[in-house]
Motif scaffolding. Sequence first.
Motif, PDB file in Angstrom:
ATOM      1  N   LYS A 172       0.844  -1.192   0.000  1.00  0.00           N
ATOM      2  CA  LYS A 172       0.000   0.000   0.000  1.00  0.00           C
ATOM      3  C   LYS A 172       0.881   1.245   0.000  1.00  0.00           C
ATOM      4  O   LYS A 172       1.756   1.410   0.849  1.00  0.00           O
ATOM      5  CB  LYS A 172      -0.911  -0.011   1.225  1.00  0.00           C
ATOM      6  N   GLY A 173       0.678   2.116  -0.997  1.00  0.00           N
ATOM      7  CA  GLY A 173       1.447   3.335  -1.108  1.00  0.00           C
ATOM      8  C   GLY A 173       2.840   3.158  -1.659  1.00  0.00           C
ATOM      9  O   GLY A 173       3.595   4.129  -1.749  1.00  0.00           O
ATOM     10  N   LYS A 174       3.191   1.915  -2.056  1.00  0.00           N
ATOM     11  CA  LYS A 174       4.549   1.625  -2.539  1.00  0.00           C
ATOM     12  C   LYS A 174       4.457   1.032  -3.938  1.00  0.00           C
ATOM     13  O   LYS A 174       4.208  -0.156  -4.109  1.00  0.00           O
ATOM     14  CB  LYS A 174       5.240   0.635  -1.598  1.00  0.00           C
ATOM     15  N   PRO A 175       4.641   1.871  -4.978  1.00  0.00           N
ATOM     16  CA  PRO A 175       4.506   1.371  -6.355  1.00  0.00           C
ATOM     17  C   PRO A 175       5.636   0.431  -6.737  1.00  0.00           C
ATOM     18  O   PRO A 175       6.713   0.455  -6.137  1.00  0.00           O
ATOM     19  CB  PRO A 175       4.546   2.647  -7.190  1.00  0.00           C
ATOM     20  N   ALA A 176       5.363  -0.392  -7.734  1.00  0.00           N
ATOM     21  CA  ALA A 176       6.362  -1.360  -8.187  1.00  0.00           C
ATOM     22  C   ALA A 176       6.235  -1.569  -9.675  1.00  0.00           C
ATOM     23  O   ALA A 176       5.127  -1.594 -10.225  1.00  0.00           O
ATOM     24  CB  ALA A 176       6.181  -2.695  -7.461  1.00  0.00           C
ATOM     25  N   VAL A 177       7.381  -1.738 -10.321  1.00  0.00           N
ATOM     26  CA  VAL A 177       7.429  -2.197 -11.709  1.00  0.00           C
ATOM     27  C   VAL A 177       7.945  -3.623 -11.678  1.00  0.00           C
ATOM     28  O   VAL A 177       9.056  -3.880 -11.211  1.00  0.00           O
ATOM     29  CB  VAL A 177       8.353  -1.320 -12.568  1.00  0.00           C
TER      30      VAL A 177
ATOM     31  N   ARG B 289       9.873   6.212 -13.028  1.00  0.00           N
ATOM     32  CA  ARG B 289       9.808   7.674 -12.857  1.00  0.00           C
ATOM     33  C   ARG B 289       8.359   8.161 -12.784  1.00  0.00           C
ATOM     34  O   ARG B 289       8.025   9.045 -11.981  1.00  0.00           O
ATOM     35  CB  ARG B 289      10.547   8.369 -14.011  1.00  0.00           C
ATOM     36  N   SER B 290       7.500   7.591 -13.631  1.00  0.00           N
ATOM     37  CA  SER B 290       6.097   8.019 -13.626  1.00  0.00           C
ATOM     38  C   SER B 290       5.413   7.664 -12.303  1.00  0.00           C
ATOM     39  O   SER B 290       4.645   8.460 -11.749  1.00  0.00           O
ATOM     40  CB  SER B 290       5.349   7.369 -14.792  1.00  0.00           C
ATOM     41  N   TYR B 291       5.669   6.481 -11.794  1.00  0.00           N
ATOM     42  CA  TYR B 291       5.127   6.121 -10.483  1.00  0.00           C
ATOM     43  C   TYR B 291       5.590   7.111  -9.406  1.00  0.00           C
ATOM     44  O   TYR B 291       4.803   7.563  -8.570  1.00  0.00           O
ATOM     45  CB  TYR B 291       5.589   4.722 -10.088  1.00  0.00           C
TER      46      TYR B 291
ATOM     47  N   LYS C 248       6.586  10.207  -9.579  1.00  0.00           N
ATOM     48  CA  LYS C 248       6.021  11.554  -9.666  1.00  0.00           C
ATOM     49  C   LYS C 248       4.649  11.625  -8.990  1.00  0.00           C
ATOM     50  O   LYS C 248       4.283  12.654  -8.407  1.00  0.00           O
ATOM     51  CB  LYS C 248       5.867  11.974 -11.129  1.00  0.00           C
ATOM     52  N   VAL C 249       3.883  10.539  -9.079  1.00  0.00           N
ATOM     53  CA  VAL C 249       2.513  10.545  -8.568  1.00  0.00           C
ATOM     54  C   VAL C 249       2.446  10.066  -7.118  1.00  0.00           C
ATOM     55  O   VAL C 249       1.757  10.662  -6.283  1.00  0.00           O
ATOM     56  CB  VAL C 249       1.594   9.692  -9.467  1.00  0.00           C
ATOM     57  N   TYR C 250       3.161   8.995  -6.797  1.00  0.00           N
ATOM     58  CA  TYR C 250       3.110   8.426  -5.442  1.00  0.00           C
ATOM     59  C   TYR C 250       4.086   9.110  -4.485  1.00  0.00           C
ATOM     60  O   TYR C 250       3.992   8.931  -3.266  1.00  0.00           O
ATOM     61  CB  TYR C 250       3.393   6.930  -5.487  1.00  0.00           C
ATOM     62  N   ASN C 251       5.064   9.826  -5.038  1.00  0.00           N
ATOM     63  CA  ASN C 251       6.025  10.584  -4.225  1.00  0.00           C
ATOM     64  C   ASN C 251       6.855   9.703  -3.292  1.00  0.00           C
ATOM     65  O   ASN C 251       7.243  10.122  -2.199  1.00  0.00           O
ATOM     66  CB  ASN C 251       5.303  11.667  -3.400  1.00  0.00           C
ATOM     67  N   VAL C 252       7.106   8.482  -3.717  1.00  0.00           N
ATOM     68  CA  VAL C 252       8.024   7.578  -3.010  1.00  0.00           C
ATOM     69  C   VAL C 252       8.811   6.817  -4.072  1.00  0.00           C
ATOM     70  O   VAL C 252       8.357   6.689  -5.226  1.00  0.00           O
ATOM     71  CB  VAL C 252       7.284   6.573  -2.091  1.00  0.00           C
ATOM     72  N   PRO C 253       9.991   6.284  -3.717  1.00  0.00           N
ATOM     73  CA  PRO C 253      10.753   5.517  -4.705  1.00  0.00           C
ATOM     74  C   PRO C 253       9.993   4.290  -5.192  1.00  0.00           C
ATOM     75  O   PRO C 253       9.270   3.639  -4.428  1.00  0.00           O
ATOM     76  CB  PRO C 253      12.017   5.115  -3.939  1.00  0.00           C
TER      77      PRO C 253
ATOM     78  N   GLU D  62      -8.023   4.840  -4.304  1.00  0.00           N
ATOM     79  CA  GLU D  62      -6.887   5.765  -4.363  1.00  0.00           C
ATOM     80  C   GLU D  62      -5.888   5.321  -5.414  1.00  0.00           C
ATOM     81  O   GLU D  62      -5.217   6.149  -6.045  1.00  0.00           O
ATOM     82  CB  GLU D  62      -6.200   5.896  -2.998  1.00  0.00           C
ATOM     83  N   ASN D  63      -5.803   3.994  -5.653  1.00  0.00           N
ATOM     84  CA  ASN D  63      -4.897   3.505  -6.691  1.00  0.00           C
ATOM     85  C   ASN D  63      -5.518   3.624  -8.078  1.00  0.00           C
ATOM     86  O   ASN D  63      -4.790   3.767  -9.069  1.00  0.00           O
ATOM     87  CB  ASN D  63      -4.489   2.069  -6.394  1.00  0.00           C
ATOM     88  N   PHE D  64      -6.837   3.581  -8.159  1.00  0.00           N
ATOM     89  CA  PHE D  64      -7.517   3.920  -9.412  1.00  0.00           C
ATOM     90  C   PHE D  64      -7.193   5.365  -9.779  1.00  0.00           C
ATOM     91  O   PHE D  64      -6.797   5.657 -10.911  1.00  0.00           O
ATOM     92  CB  PHE D  64      -9.023   3.718  -9.250  1.00  0.00           C
ATOM     93  N   ASP D  65      -7.331   6.256  -8.813  1.00  0.00           N
ATOM     94  CA  ASP D  65      -7.079   7.678  -9.062  1.00  0.00           C
ATOM     95  C   ASP D  65      -5.612   7.933  -9.419  1.00  0.00           C
ATOM     96  O   ASP D  65      -5.301   8.601 -10.414  1.00  0.00           O
ATOM     97  CB  ASP D  65      -7.454   8.491  -7.818  1.00  0.00           C
ATOM     98  N   GLN D  66      -4.710   7.420  -8.614  1.00  0.00           N
ATOM     99  CA  GLN D  66      -3.294   7.674  -8.862  1.00  0.00           C
ATOM    100  C   GLN D  66      -2.802   6.947 -10.112  1.00  0.00           C
ATOM    101  O   GLN D  66      -1.963   7.458 -10.860  1.00  0.00           O
ATOM    102  CB  GLN D  66      -2.486   7.260  -7.627  1.00  0.00           C
ATOM    103  N   GLY D  67      -3.338   5.765 -10.344  1.00  0.00           N
ATOM    104  CA  GLY D  67      -2.930   4.997 -11.518  1.00  0.00           C
ATOM    105  C   GLY D  67      -3.256   5.699 -12.826  1.00  0.00           C
ATOM    106  O   GLY D  67      -2.480   5.638 -13.786  1.00  0.00           O
TER     107      GLY D  67
END
Length: 460
Positions: A189-194, A384-386, A388-393, A439-444
Motif C-alpha cells: 500500500k502506497g509503494k509502487p512497483a514495476v 519515474r512516472s510512479y 512523480k505521482v506516489y512521491n516515493v521511490p 486511491e490507486n484507481f485515481d493515482q494509476g
Amino acid sequence: MSHLQTLDAYFTEHRERHLAELNEFLRIPSISALSEHKDDMTNAANWLADHLKSLNIENVSVDETAGHPVVYGEWLHAEGKPTILFYGHYDVQPVDPLHLWETPPFEPAIRDNKLFARGSSDDKGQVFMHLKMIEALFATEGTLPVNVKFIYEGEEEIGSPSLPQYTEDNKEKLAADLIVISDTGLYAKGKPAVCYGLRGLTGVQIDVRGAKGDLHSGLYGGGVQNAIHALTEILASFRDEHGTIQVDGFYDKVLPLSEEERQAYRDLNFDEDALKEEVGVQELFGEAGYSYLEQTWARPTLEINGVFGGFSGEGIKTVLPAEAGAKITCRLVPNQDPEEIVALLKAHIEKHKPAGVEVTISEFDKGKPYITPFDHPVIQAAGRSYEKVYNVPTAYTRGGGSIPIVAAFDEILELPVVLMGFGLSSENFHAPNEHFHLENFDQGLRVLGDYMFEIANIKL
C-alpha cells in the motif's frame, strides 16, 4: 500548467462519471470458464469495442478466435513517436462461493473508498484505466504523445488458449515498441512497483509400478520392491538438505542476478520475521546464499505438489503397494527452457530409478519465463512516472508466479514488456469480495498518463 496538473484537474472533474461507466462494465458477468456466460463474454467484448470507438480509437474490431473474442483498436498519428501496445483481459473468475459475498458480485458497491465487484481489480478496473487515460489526453491535449494499440482478450482466466495463435497470426498488426500490461499490483500500500520479470513453469507426474498387484508384506516384504519406497528414493534425490536442486544441468542456463538487482531487493527491507508469522512457520527454508526475495523471484525451484499410493485409511493394512505416484512442478527463471528442463528431469529419474519398478512420466503444460532487463529505458521510465505521482521511490520487482501470455508476447512479438499494475495483494481477486482501492484507481490514471509523455521522449 504541467501535463500532470492538467490530467489531475480532468480526472478530478470527471471522476463520478468515470466510476459510473466502470460500473457498467463490471455489471457484465463475463466469466470465461462457464459456458452459460458465452453471451456475456460477447457483450463485454462489444462494450469494450464501443468504448474504444467513443475515444477516437480507429480500426476497432471484435475478432473471433477458437474461444472468446479479442478486441483490437489503434491510433497511429504521432509521427516519429514510439508505439505502445496495451494489453488486458475482460474475462473474470467464477464467483463461488456466492454466500461469502457481502454484496452481489456483479452489482458494484463502494465501501471505505474501495470498489467491490468481481473484476474490479482483476482486470476490468485496470483495463478501464487505460481507456480513461486516453480520454483525458485527447480532451486536454487534443492528441496523444505516442501511438497506441490495444489488445484485450477474454480468456486470461482460463490460460489464454487462443491468444498465442492470434498473436502469431497478427504479428504485423500488433507490431509496436513495447507492451504495457496493467494486471499486476503494487509492492505494498502506497509503494509502487514495476515488475520486470516472471518465472516460467513446467512439471511432470511420476507413476511408479512394481508388482502386478498389492502384496502381503509378511509373505513378500523384504524380497519385492515396494513402489512407495522406490518413489520416495526418486523424490529424495531431487534436492539436498538446503533445497539446492541436484538434477544434472538444471542450473546451467540460469541468468544470474546483477549486483544492481540484488541491491534493489535489499533496499526493499523485506521483513522475513513478519512473513514467518504470516505463514505460521518457525524458520524459512531455501537455497543457501540467496535472500527470500531472490529465492522466490529470481531462482528456479523444484517442488513436490502431491504424493499418492498405498493405504491411507483408518488403521493399518500390511501390504507392499504396487503403485505410487507424485506430481512435481518447477518454477523457471530467464534462459531456462521448459522443454529442456523436462528432458533433464526425465534423465534424472531414469538415473535414480531403483531396481524392481517401472516408471512412467507424464508432462504438464509449460510456460516460459520472461524478463525485460532491469535497466531498460521503458522500465526505468515507468519507475519515474510512479514516483512523480506516489512521491516515493519505485520498487523494481520480479514475480514468483507465471503469466504464460507474457512470455508468449515476449517470444512472438520480441518486445519489452512493462507490467504497470495498481492492485494490492489484499484485494481478494479470484475470491469473494474482490475490490479495488480507489486511491490507486485515481493515482494509476495519472501514472499511466504521465508514462505516455515519458515514452514520447525516449528513443527506442
